[in-house]
Design an enzyme around this catalytic site. Structure first.
Site, short mmCIF file in Angstrom:
data_model
loop_
_atom_site.label_atom_id
_atom_site.label_comp_id
_atom_site.label_asym_id
_atom_site.label_seq_id
_atom_site.Cartn_x
_atom_site.Cartn_y
_atom_site.Cartn_z
N PHE A 199 -27.28 -44.83 12.75
CA PHE A 199 -28.39 -44.05 13.30
C PHE A 199 -29.61 -44.93 13.52
O PHE A 199 -29.94 -45.78 12.68
CB PHE A 199 -28.80 -42.93 12.33
N ASP A 200 -30.29 -44.69 14.63
CA ASP A 200 -31.67 -45.14 14.75
C ASP A 200 -32.52 -44.15 13.94
O ASP A 200 -32.02 -43.07 13.59
CB ASP A 200 -32.08 -45.14 16.22
N LYS A 201 -33.76 -44.49 13.66
CA LYS A 201 -34.60 -43.55 12.90
C LYS A 201 -35.45 -42.67 13.82
O LYS A 201 -35.23 -41.47 13.92
CB LYS A 201 -35.51 -44.31 11.91
N THR A 202 -36.41 -43.31 14.50
CA THR A 202 -37.37 -42.54 15.28
C THR A 202 -36.71 -41.83 16.45
O THR A 202 -36.04 -42.45 17.28
CB THR A 202 -38.49 -43.46 15.80
N ALA A 252 -25.92 -43.61 17.22
CA ALA A 252 -26.76 -42.51 17.70
C ALA A 252 -28.19 -43.01 17.81
O ALA A 252 -28.77 -43.49 16.83
CB ALA A 252 -26.69 -41.33 16.73
#
Length: 633
Positions: A305-308, A505
Site C-alpha cells: 500500500f501507498d499511504k496518502t 495499491a
C-alpha cells in the site's frame, strides 16, 4: 442468427413438436412423420449453416457434431430423435443467450444511466441539446431530478448527488462550488451550473462503460485453454465415434455418442463465470480489467500500500504554518502559487488552504519543476522557491537550521507531514499537513487477511513517524518510509523475486511505476483520473478500501465458480458417455440431460452477480476501529 431469430425458430420447432405429439395420439402416422422432418429441417438449418461457417474457418464446432448426428438420424429414419435433438440444441442456445445477457446486466444497467440531453447556456439563452452536441467550455445547467451530462467543476449552486453510477456508492454526496461532478450522476436535490471539461466519449462515465465492455470481452487463461482444448476435442470425438461404430456396428449408439460428447457446458463454464464476476465488480464500483486480471487477483498473497490517498483519506488539511523571518500569510501565498501546477495531494491542499483564507493567487509559477517523490521547485515574483521534504533540501544542498529541524520533528511525531519551504536557498518556513486514516481501512484489511492475504506492507514517501503511526494502527507487517517512486518499484520487484504474488495499491499518480510493476496494480479511482484508468489493472471508483476486499473475495469466488463449472461439465459428459456405451442413455434423453447441464452451469455462474463479501473480520481489528475511529495523521 441473432437472439430474436433463435427465439423465433425455437418457438416454431416447439409448436411443430407439439403438433406431432397430437398427431401421434390421433394415429396420423404419416402426418406425424412429415411434421417431425419439417421441424428437424427448420431447426437444423441454422445449426448446419453455423457448422459450415466454422469449417470454412478451419474449426470443428459443436454444431458440426450435432449436424452429423441429425443427418444420421434422418438417414436411419429416427425422425423423433432428429427433431428433439435440433429443438433441444436451439432451446439450449436460446437459454444460453438469455442467461448470458443476464450476466451482463450490470453493464446494461450502467448504459441505461447514460444521460441523453443537456441544458446549456449559449448567447444568454438556455437550450436543450443532445449530449453529443455539448462542447468543451459550455455552461451546463442541471436541476433536481436530472442527470449530469458532462464532467467538470461546479461554478454556481449546491446539490446532493447520487454517484452510484461512478463509484458504486449509493449514499448521496454533497457538492458545492469548485467540486468536480461526473456524467451519469443524479442530482437528487439542488441546482448546479457546471463548466464542461469532458464531454461525450471522454467523460469518466463513458470510459467506465468502455472499460467494462473490454473487460467482459477479454479472455482469461482458463478460457483460452478451454478454447484450444475444444479445437482438439471436437475432431477427436468424431474419430472416437467412428471407432464406436466399427466396434459395435450400432449406428444409433454412435450418433448418440457423437451428440452427448459435445463440450457445450465445458466451453461456456469459464466465460460465463468471468462475465458475471466482472459485472458484479462494476455494480459495486470496482473496474476489473478482464478475466486474466481476475485470475491473477485470486492468487495474490502480498499487498503493498501507498499511504496518502490509499490508507488515508487523501484529503489532508493544513494544520499549521510556521514562518522564520516571514509573515505566515505571505509564506502560504508564495508556496501556494508555486504549488498551483502540482497534482499531488499535499500541493493541492496548500492551494486549497490559501483560497480558504481568501488569499489572492495571481501569479503563475515560472521555471516550475516537479521533483517526483520530493516536492517542487519554481520561481514566483522573481524568488526561487523549493517546497518539499528533507530529501529535496538535501539534494539542493539547502541547510536546515536546528530550530526548524526540531519543530519539524515535533510536528511529525504528532502525526503531521512537515513541508519545508526555502526562498532563495534559505529555509523560511514549514507548513504542517495532516490526513486521516480511512474509517473503513482496518475492517477492509482484516477481511483481506481473512480471505487469504499473508502480508501487508506500506511504502510511502512520507516521514517515518507518520508512517509508523499508520502502520501500527492498521497492524501492517512492514513499513518503509521516505521512499522515492523508484524505491517503491525496487521494493515491489524484490517481493516478486522472492516468489510473492504482489498487488500494489496506490493513488495512480506518483505510484504509477510501482503499480505497473506489480502482478496486480490497483488504483484508488479519485473519480476516474486518466492515469489510474490507464495504469492499473483494477480501479476503485469510490476510493474505498472495502471495495478492494470485495474485489479480492470476488476474484476467489469467481475462480472457484469456474472450477465448479468445469468439474460439473466434465463429470456430466463422462457419465453420459458411460451411459451411452452401457446402453442406458439414448439420443433424445441424453441431449436433454446435456442441455440441462449447460443451463445449470450458467445458473451457477449467475450466482456471482449477487455475490457479497460478508465474512466477519477478526475481533482484534474490529476493536481498533471502535476505540479510535478517526485517528488524525
Amino acid at each position: 442468427m441473432n437472439a430474436k431469430q433463435t427465439v423465433r425458430v425455437t418457438a416454431i420447432s416447439a409448436i411443430l413438436l407439439a403438433a406431432a405429439i397430437i398427431m401421434h395420439i390421433a394415429g396420423w402416422h404419416d402426418a406425424r412423420q412429415i411434421t417431425l422432418v419439417t421441424s428437424t429441417l427448420i431447426a437444423g438449418t441454422p445449426i448446419t449453416i453455423k457448422s459450415f461457417k466454422a469449417i470454412r474457418m478451419k474449426a470443428f464446432s459443436i454444431e458440426l457434431l450435432v449436424t452429423i448426428a441429425v443427418v444420421g438420424a434422418l438417414f436411419i429414419g429416427e425422425y423423433v430423435e432428429s427433431a428433439v435433438v435440433t429443438f433441444l440444441f436451439l432451446f439450449g442456445a436460446m437459454l444460453e443467450i438469455r442467461t448470458m445477457e443476464k450476466t451482463r446486466s450490470s453493464l446494461k444497467a450502467l448504459t441505461d444511466l447514460a444521460p441523453l440531453e443537456a441544458r446549456v447556456m449559449r448567447d444568454g439563452e438556455i437550450l436543450t441539446v443532445s449530449v453529443d452536441n455539448v462542447e468543451i467550455g459550455d455552461q451546463v445547467i442541471v436541476r433536481s431530478g436530472e442527470k449530469v451530462p458532462v464532467d467538470g467543476p461546479i461554478i454556481s449552486g449546491t446539490a446532493t448527488l447520487n454517484e452510484a453510477a461512478i463509484t458504486g456508492e449509493s449514499v448521496p454526496a454533497s457538492k458545492m462550488l469548485d467540486d468536480q461532478v461526473f456524467s451519469g450522476t443524479l442530482v437528487e436535490h439542488g441546482y448546479i451550473e457546471v463548466i464542461a471539461v469532458r464531454v461525450g466519449n471522454d467523460t469518466t462515465f463513458a470510459r467506465i462503460i468502455e472499460l467494462v465492455e473490454e473487460a467482459q470481452e477479454s479472455k482469461s487463461k482458463t478460457e483460452k485453454f478451454l478454447e484450444r482444448f475444444a479445437t482438439i476435442y471436437t475432431p477427436s470425438i468424431v474419430l472416437l465415434s467412428v471407432l464406436v461404430y466399427l466396434l459395435t456396428r450400432n449406428i444409433e449408439m454412435t450418433l448418440t455418442f457423437l451428440v452427448i460428447a459435445c463440450p457445450g457446458a465445458l466451453v461456456i463454464s469459464a466465460p460465463v463465470s468471468i462475465v458475471a464476476g466482472i459485472g458484479n465488480g462494476a455494480r459495486n464500483g470496482v473496474l476489473i480489467k478482464g478475466g486474466e486480471v481476475m485470475e491473477q487477483l485470486a492468487k495474490i498473497d502480498t499487498i503493498v500500500f501507498d499511504k496518502t490517498g490509499t490508507l488515508t483519506r487523501g484529503r489532508p488539511e493544513v494544520t499549521d504554518v510556521y514562518g522564520l523571518g516571514i509573515e505566515k500569510e505571505e509564506l502560504l501565498r508564495l508556496t501556494a502559487e508555486a504549488e498551483m501546477i502540482s497534482e499531488h495531494h499535499l500541493g493541492r491542499t496548500i492551494v486549497k488552504e490559501a483560497k480558504k483564507r481568501a488569499i489572492h493567487l495571481s501569479n503563475q509559477p515560472e521555471d516550475a519543476e516537479v521533483v517526483k517523490g520530493n516536492g517542487i521547485m519554481a520561481t514566483v515574483e522573481g524568488k526561487h522557491l523549493a517546497v518539499g521534504n528533507r530529501k529535496l533540501m538535501e539534494d539542493q544542498k539547502i541547510p536546515i537550521p536546528s530550530e526548524m529541524e526540531d519543530y519539524a520533528s515535533q510536528r511529525e511525531k504528532a502525526g503531521n507531514t512537515a513541508i519545508f519551504v526555502s526562498i532563495s536557498r534559505e529555509i523560511t518556513g514549514i507548513i504542517s499537513v495532516a490526513d486521516q486514516i480511512r474509517p473503513e481501512a482496518a475492517e477492509a484489511l482484516a477481511k483481506l487477511r481473512k480471505n487469504g492475504i499473508k502480508q501487508m506492507i506500506m511504502l510511502t514517501g512520507d516521514n517515518r513517524h507518520t508512517a509508523q503511526l499508520v502502520g501500527e494502527h492498521l497492524g501492517l507487517d512492514e513499513i518503509y518510509a521516505e521512499l522515492l517512486p523508484k524505491d517503491k518499484v525496487a521494493a515491489v520487484q524484490s517481493l516478486k523475486e522472492q516468489g510473492h504474488r504482489v498487488a500494489m495499491a496506490g493513488d495512480g499518480i506518483n505510484d504509477a511505476p510501482a503499480i505497473a510493476t506489480a502482478d496486480i496494480g490497483l488504483a484508488m479511482g479519485e473519480g476516474g483520473t486518466d492515469i489510474s484508468m490507464e495504469t492499473a489493472d483494477i480501479v476503485l471508483m469510490a476510493d474505498r478500501l472495502d471495495q478492494f476486499s470485495h474485489a479480492y473475495a470476488l476474484a476467489k469466488a469467481t475462480v472457484q465458480n469456474m472450477k465448479q463449472n468445469t468439474f460439473f461439465a466434465v463429470g456430466t459428459v463422462f457419465l453420459l458417455l458411460l451411459g451411452v456405451l452401457l446402453g442406458k442413455v439414448f439420443l433424445a434423453s441424453g441431449m436433454l440431460v446435456h442441455e440441462v447441464s449447460v443451463l445449470l452451469v450458467i445458473l451457477n455462474a449467475i450466482r456471482l452477480i449477487r455475490y457479497t463479501n460478508d465474512k466477519p473480520s477478526n475481533q482484534k481489528q474490529s476493536e481498533v476501529i471502535s476505540d479510535e475511529p478517526r485517528i488524525t495523521l
